[in-house]
Design a protein around this motif. Structure first.
Motif, PDB file in Angstrom:
ATOM      1  N   GLN A 157      -0.367  -7.709 -34.610  1.00 11.33           N
ATOM      2  CA  GLN A 157      -0.311  -8.895 -35.457  1.00 11.33           C
ATOM      3  C   GLN A 157      -1.450  -8.832 -36.450  1.00 11.33           C
ATOM      4  OE1 GLN A 157      -0.178 -12.647 -33.357  1.00 11.33           O
ATOM      5  NE2 GLN A 157       0.691 -13.667 -35.130  1.00 11.33           N
ATOM      6  N   LYS A 186       0.364 -12.843 -40.526  1.00  6.47           N
ATOM      7  CA  LYS A 186       1.697 -12.265 -40.341  1.00  6.47           C
ATOM      8  C   LYS A 186       2.182 -12.496 -38.919  1.00  6.47           C
ATOM      9  CE  LYS A 186       1.381  -8.695 -43.894  1.00  6.47           C
ATOM     10  NZ  LYS A 186       1.606  -7.251 -44.200  1.00  6.47           N
ATOM     11  N   GLU A 187       3.467 -12.332 -38.729  1.00  6.87           N
ATOM     12  CA  GLU A 187       4.041 -12.471 -37.404  1.00  6.87           C
ATOM     13  C   GLU A 187       3.758 -11.221 -36.570  1.00  6.87           C
ATOM     14  OE1 GLU A 187       7.810 -15.418 -38.420  1.00  6.87           O
ATOM     15  OE2 GLU A 187       8.157 -13.367 -37.748  1.00  6.87           O
ATOM     16  N   ARG A 188       3.775 -11.435 -35.270  1.00  5.16           N
ATOM     17  CA  ARG A 188       3.613 -10.293 -34.372  1.00  5.16           C
ATOM     18  C   ARG A 188       4.835  -9.385 -34.510  1.00  5.16           C
ATOM     19  NH1 ARG A 188       1.185 -11.529 -28.492  1.00  5.16           N
ATOM     20  NH2 ARG A 188      -0.159 -12.691 -29.945  1.00  5.16           N
ATOM     21  N   GLU A 189       4.576  -8.082 -34.552  1.00  6.39           N
ATOM     22  CA  GLU A 189       5.671  -7.139 -34.754  1.00  6.39           C
ATOM     23  C   GLU A 189       5.634  -6.007 -33.734  1.00  6.39           C
ATOM     24  OE1 GLU A 189       5.417  -5.352 -38.623  1.00  6.39           O
ATOM     25  OE2 GLU A 189       3.500  -4.388 -38.218  1.00  6.39           O
TER      26      GLU A 189
END
Length: 121
Positions: free
Chosen positions: A39, A43-46
């Motif tokens: 993350q 931003k979003e966790r990916e």
């Protein structure tokens, strides 16, 4: 209880490499698939990579390699050719038993606290 502890993060120059470790306890490690996510700020966790019980791996980029040593209850993430955009907190997680979707965050039930990776010159 299940505990996942990541280590190995730090500051690295672009083009460098890092190996992250995740030590697991409180579970039968060899019975669970594991994954790495990251993350970045804002931003979003990916999804980054996952490894099954049998050792089958999935990763979103060829620069990332996941591995596991069941005898050490540890999963690793090797990151090569690091780029500034790889800067993020990296998390390991345990995938739910019998889950078949390695890239889905919702399929993971235990998470570590994360380790910071910063790529900068």
């Amino acid at each position: 209880q299940v505990q996942l502890v990541e280590s190995g993060g730090g500051l690295v120059q672009p083009g460098g490499s890092l190996r992250l470790s995740c030590a697991a306890s409180g579970l039968t490690f060899s019975s669970y698939a594991m994954g790495w996510f990251r993350q970045a700020p804002g931003k979003e966790r990916e999804f980054v990579a996952a490894i099954s019980v049998s050792g089958t791996t999935d990763s979103v980029k060829g620069r990332f390699a996941i591995s596991r040593v069941n005898a050490k209850n540890t999963v690793y993430l090797q990151i090569n050719s690091l780029k500034p955009e790889d800067t993020a907190i990296y998390y390991c997680a345990r995938r739910k038993f019998m889950s078949t979707r390695p890239e889905a965050i919702s399929e993971y039930d235990y998470w570590g606290q994360g380790t910071q990776v910063t790529v900068s010159s």
